[in-house]
Design an enzyme around this catalytic site. Structure first.
Site, short mmCIF file in Angstrom:
data_model
loop_
_atom_site.label_atom_id
_atom_site.label_comp_id
_atom_site.label_asym_id
_atom_site.label_seq_id
_atom_site.Cartn_x
_atom_site.Cartn_y
_atom_site.Cartn_z
N TYR A 179 -14.73 -10.28 -19.38
CA TYR A 179 -16.06 -9.94 -19.03
C TYR A 179 -16.07 -11.52 -19.39
O TYR A 179 -15.47 -13.16 -19.47
CB TYR A 179 -16.34 -9.52 -19.48
CG TYR A 179 -17.80 -9.55 -20.93
CD1 TYR A 179 -16.84 -10.59 -21.65
CD2 TYR A 179 -18.14 -8.59 -21.53
CE1 TYR A 179 -17.38 -10.45 -22.81
CE2 TYR A 179 -18.06 -8.46 -22.55
CZ TYR A 179 -17.78 -9.22 -23.46
OH TYR A 179 -18.59 -9.37 -24.36
N GLU A 180 -17.15 -12.06 -18.27
CA GLU A 180 -17.83 -13.98 -18.21
C GLU A 180 -16.74 -14.54 -17.96
O GLU A 180 -16.25 -15.47 -18.19
CB GLU A 180 -18.39 -14.27 -19.21
CG GLU A 180 -19.54 -13.44 -20.15
CD GLU A 180 -20.63 -13.85 -18.80
OE1 GLU A 180 -20.67 -14.43 -18.05
OE2 GLU A 180 -21.70 -12.77 -18.89
N GLY A 181 -15.61 -13.72 -16.55
CA GLY A 181 -14.88 -15.24 -15.89
C GLY A 181 -13.28 -14.62 -16.89
O GLY A 181 -13.47 -14.73 -17.92
#
Length: 594
Positions: free
Chosen positions: A439-441
């Site tokens: 997550y978050e890229g």
């Protein structure tokens, strides 16, 4: 069952010896932040996390969140722990005092965040998302929005979430379909569905303030047409209190591999009243403030869970009796020796230790530069810090979460079959750590951002603060023969990094696939050099202080540095070779043969 203890001694070392507390205290706004104050805060926050959050880690994982009729209930004990967390002010460490925050340096907050993540990864996500939302509103919100939302968010009465991802788009946010229709009072009606929304719905706070990416009907296509809106779960009354439902509902929660006590939600917005944050069609600029804050925070999550796994592995390795040392019995009176004597177990433990302590030092360096970028009076120095942070944000997010997963797996391996059993707690670290790489890229996207965007930006300007710092340190210490065993391998690895940077810059102009193919290896190589730089600095301090009352601590720094330089840093040679090989063997493979 594994228990977490705040690594206070090493945190003190990083803050007081590796960093410069006087330089932090000299920044405007931080004059009262003395080392004694920092030490007291870390001790008290650590005690809270050990006594209140860590005992909920396993029970929260096993119970998970409950979803019924659109409502999410967190596991038993979480609501009370969150209340205590906020009452201690731990949710508002870096927030502006104007809105009730403590205004502490990010350098201090980073160490406190690590403790929270190590004690209870899932719990840390609730205040973590709120902190990111607060940052975006502080920087881009109007005075009216700040005064309306920040006091309650900083206090912990309200929380925040970040609503980006939609069922059909993750990384490519330009495909966002959520709509925002302007009204006569300059508010907007927001309609759409978001998914994978951490802390999108829960029972910890009376209201949840969503930051939502959406586009107006006449907005440009793609990323240039995205705007950011505050959309509260409950409407806000004229007196500033929470009011009626605002067209925001949770459609479901995800059933996941890990972080089961953190609610991951599908959120539906149906003509929900929202308010523009920043400028129209400039939403990504404001959202990236939150995203970058979260990416640094996610790196700290990797560090925290790695530390917890290491502690469990060390405790087991000391107590578990199995076999004899290869060089002869170490405890002849016992039937067997502790597994700590075996070379491969020591290799695993030292790998964990070297990566954890190296990453803690690197994270502190980045956090210090964040404080510089926000508070230093000299604009040129602030800009230099901004360039450094731009370069290192994807490195911290990707490398430290890769290490979190790697180290947690190593910790489970130290326990063997017992590590695979739930009651010992080690397998939960593996499951929890895995999400941080996604997550978050995803970490692949972070690597592509580093090599494809951050490296060439402004003719390589982002690279200079890091490259100059390492180069200058090498030059400064080249006549220090006591450091020679660290200096030479650092200089060689740094030379490889410089060479491959130049090679990839040239190749990338001709063939972008060269950048895509090398990006993950390049990020790891840069991170390994960054850790080597930090480990040499830590070894230097250790050599100066390893003859006093705390000699064992400083000698352990020297010995861990030696292990890092002999057993981990040589990976840069292999990474150099793989990047030099280019992209042809990968990209020429027949698609139909997959």
């Amino acid at each position: 069952m594994a228990n977490y203890i705040t690594p206070l001694r090493d945190m003190r070392f990083v803050y007081n010896e590796l960093l410069d507390p006087e330089a932090i205290q000299a920044l405007p706004g931080f004059e009262e932040i003395s080392p004694d104050l920092v030490d007291a805060l870390l001790e008290e926050s650590g005690k809270f996390c050990e006594e209140q959050l860590q005992p909920l880690n396993r029970s929260g994982d096993e119970e998970g969140c409950h979803f019924e009729n659109g409502n999410v209930t967190t596991p038993e004990g979480f609501k009370e722990a969150y209340k205590g967390f906020c009452e201690m002010g731990l949710n508002s460490l870096t927030s502006d005092p104007q809105y009730g925050g403590q205004g502490l340096p990010k350098t201090v907050a980073m160490l406190a965040e690590e403790t929270m993540c190590g004690a209870n990864f899932s719990f840390s996500l609730y205040p973590g998302l709120t902190a990111g939302a607060i940052n975006s509103i502080e920087l881009y919100g109007s005075e009216e929005l700040k005064n309306t939302y920040l006091p309650n968010m900083v206090e912990g009465t309200w929380s925040g979430s970040m609503c980006l991802t939609e069922p059909h788009c993750g990384t490519d946010l330009g495909l966002c379909r959520t709509k925002a229709i302007v009204q006569d009072d300059n508010s907007y009606l927001v309609t759409g569905t978001k998914m994978f929304i951490t802390a999108g719905e829960h029972d910890l706070t009376e209201n949840i303030i969503h930051l939502v990416l959406a586009r107006t009907p006449d907005a440009p296509e793609g990323i240039k047409g995205i705007s950011l809106f505050i959309v509260p779960k409950l409407s806000i009354n004229e007196d500033g209190t929470s009011g009626d439902a605002n067209g925001v509902t949770c459609g479901s929660i995800e059933h996941k591999m890990g972080i089961n006590a953190s609610a991951t939600c599908v959120m539906n917005f149906d003509d929900a009243k929202g308010y523009l944050v920043g400028k129209l069609n400039k939403g990504m600029e404001a959202m990236f403030v939150m995203m970058n804050n979260e990416r640094l925070g996610v790196g700290i999550q990797g560090l925290g869970v790695a530390e917890a796994s290491y502690q469990g592995a060390v405790e087991y390795a000391r107590d578990r009796i199995q076999g004899r040392a290869l060089t002869g019995a170490k405890k002849p009176a016992d039937k067997a020796d502790p597994i700590l004597v075996h070379p491969d177990v020591r290799r695993m433990l030292l790998t964990q230790r070297a990566l954890i302590e190296g990453n803690r030092a690197l994270a502190a360096w980045v956090a210090f530069e964040l404080d510089i970028s926000h508070n230093h009076p000299d604009e040129k120095r602030r800009k230099q810090a901004d360039d450094f942070i731009a370069l290192m944000t994807p490195v911290v997010k990707a490398f430290m979460t890769d290490c979190g997963s790697e180290v947690s797996n190593i910790g489970m391996q130290v326990l063997g079959g017992h590590g695979y059993i739930r009651e010992n707690g080690m397998e939960q670290y593996v499951r929890d750590a895995r999400i941080a790489q996604i997550y978050e890229g995803t970490n692949g996207i972070q690597a592509l951002d580093l090599l494809g965007r951050k490296m060439p930006a402004h003719f390589g300007r982002n690279m200079r603060p890091f490259f100059h710092a390492v180069r200058n340190y090498i030059y400064e210490k080249e006549m220090n023969y006591e450091l020679k065993e660290f200096l030479i391998p650092l200089a060689k690895a740094f030379g490889r990094l410089q060479k491959i940077t130049a090679v990839l810059a040239q190749r990338g102009m001709k063939n972008p696939d060269e950048i895509g193919m090398a990006s993950t290896d390049y990020l790891r190589m840069l991170a390994l050099v960054a850790l080597a730089h930090q480990w040499m600095r830590m070894a230097e301090i250790g050599l100066q202080k390893n003859n006093g009352d705390d000699a064992m601590f400083y000698q352990a720094k020297i010995d861990t540095a030696k292990f890092y330089f002999e057993r981990i840093l040589p990976q840069t040679g292999a990474l150099f070779a793989t990047m030099m090989s280019g992209s042809k063997s990968t990209m020429s493979f027949n698609d139909d043969a997959f």
